[in-house]
Motif scaffolding. Structure first.
Motif, PDB file in Angstrom:
ATOM      1  N   ASP A 161      44.765  31.010  -1.541  1.00 55.15           N
ATOM      2  CA  ASP A 161      44.565  32.117  -2.485  1.00 55.15           C
ATOM      3  C   ASP A 161      44.005  31.617  -3.811  1.00 55.15           C
ATOM      4  O   ASP A 161      43.173  32.283  -4.437  1.00 55.15           O
ATOM      5  CB  ASP A 161      45.880  32.855  -2.738  1.00 55.15           C
ATOM      6  N   VAL A 162      44.486  30.459  -4.253  1.00 52.61           N
ATOM      7  CA  VAL A 162      44.040  29.912  -5.532  1.00 52.61           C
ATOM      8  C   VAL A 162      42.555  29.598  -5.510  1.00 52.61           C
ATOM      9  O   VAL A 162      41.841  29.796  -6.506  1.00 52.61           O
ATOM     10  CB  VAL A 162      44.855  28.649  -5.879  1.00 52.61           C
ATOM     11  N   ASP A 163      42.060  29.100  -4.374  1.00 57.59           N
ATOM     12  CA  ASP A 163      40.633  28.761  -4.238  1.00 57.59           C
ATOM     13  C   ASP A 163      40.080  29.459  -3.007  1.00 57.59           C
ATOM     14  O   ASP A 163      39.872  28.842  -1.957  1.00 57.59           O
ATOM     15  CB  ASP A 163      40.464  27.250  -4.122  1.00 57.59           C
TER      16      ASP A 163
END
Length: 297
Positions: A179-181
């Motif tokens: 989700d972060v990247d």
């Protein structure tokens, strides 16, 4: 091009200086540039110096030609802890600069990062709340600390990594990492993620499917054999060898961090050292890309 520590540090310095450059400082710029700081941190990890004070004494005696100015231990520690975003950026920079970045097979696993052993340490440590007790099935032992989650290619090149509380569900941690990247999976539709039995969950496989990621894991006793399961045993040894590189050669478990920033930068420092070695070996066409033997002396 020869394969030794001096050549690696020179190539790394040129790469960082060309691609990232130096930050603009208010007032007088530091005598040790950001590029030199990163190279100094990589050399420390490759040479196995876990003590910063001992490392700076060694560098003054043997690396003065490469680093004309070396700060004292408090200054080096302060600069290194503040350089975590830079180190993460350099890890990605080196990974993208190899053919391994385009690999459509990923391996996901986690390994313990112990941060303390005595009970008073767990009660007084600044890591309390982030670090906690966890169980390592591979070694049948309890530990107090964190877990390092690493997604890498079969060659050992890191794609992304994270430190998390060992009590967290590892499937949730990997989902959060993606989700972060989100561009990692979006740029590689159909990428194959290889993991162990602990990643079994219907919601997790559905989440990966929505991202365009296929999950390959061992089947449980209560379910039929999964396609490609016979390929898992040699692949599992690959991720174990990557963990052994971080722990056996780069002293991951002897990081010495006592704060959030201290642990994070020391773990990132060792991941960067491994990434730099793989990058340099790949660029020099070495037969074994994850070998650190040429750089540890």
């Amino acid at each position: 091009m020869t394969t030794d520590l001096n050549t690696l540090l020179t190539a790394l310095y040129v790469k960082i200086d060309d691609e990232i450059g130096c930050r603009r400082w208010l007032g007088r710029p530091p005598l040790l540039s950001d590029s030199e700081l990163v190279c100094l941190a990589v050399a420390q990890a490759l040479l196995g110096c876990t003590s910063e004070a001992r490392w700076l004494r060694f560098a003054r005696a043997h690396l003065a030609g490469m680093f004309p100015y070396l700060p004292k231990r408090p200054g080096y520690n302060k600069r290194l802890r503040s350089a975590l975003p830079l180190v993460k950026r350099v890890i990605r920079l080196l990974a993208v600069d190899t053919d391994f970045w385009l690999d459509d097979v990923w391996i996901a696993d986690s390994t313990p990062v112990e941060c303390g052993r005595s009970r008073p340490t767990t009660q007084r440590s600044n890591l309390a709340g982030w670090a906690s007790y966890g169980y390592c099935r591979s070694h049948s032992r309890w530990f107090w600390g964190l877990r390092l989650y690493l997604i890498c290619t079969p060659a050992g090149m890191p794609i992304t990594w994270a430190l998390a509380n060992p009590k967290l569900d590892e499937r949730q941690v990997v989902a959060a990492m993606l989700d972060v990247d989100p561009g990692l999976a979006a740029e590689r539709p159909g990428v194959l993620l290889i993991a162990d039995k602990g990643f079994r969950a219907r919601w997790f496989e559905h989440d990966l499917h929505l991202r365009g990621v296929q999950l390959l894991r061992p089947s449980m006793r209560s379910e039929p054999a999964r396609a490609g399961e016979h390929l898992l045993k040699p692949v599992h040894q690959l991720i174990e060898s990557v963990n052994d590189t971080l722990k056996g050669q780069l002293d991951l478990e002897r990081h010495g961090g006592r704060t959030f920033e201290g642990v994070a930068i020391r773990v990132a420092q060792r991941i960067l050292a491994m990434t730099a070695a793989i990058w340099h070996n790949h660029r020099t066409s070495q037969p074994i890309t994850r070998s650190l033997t040429a750089f540890d002396h």
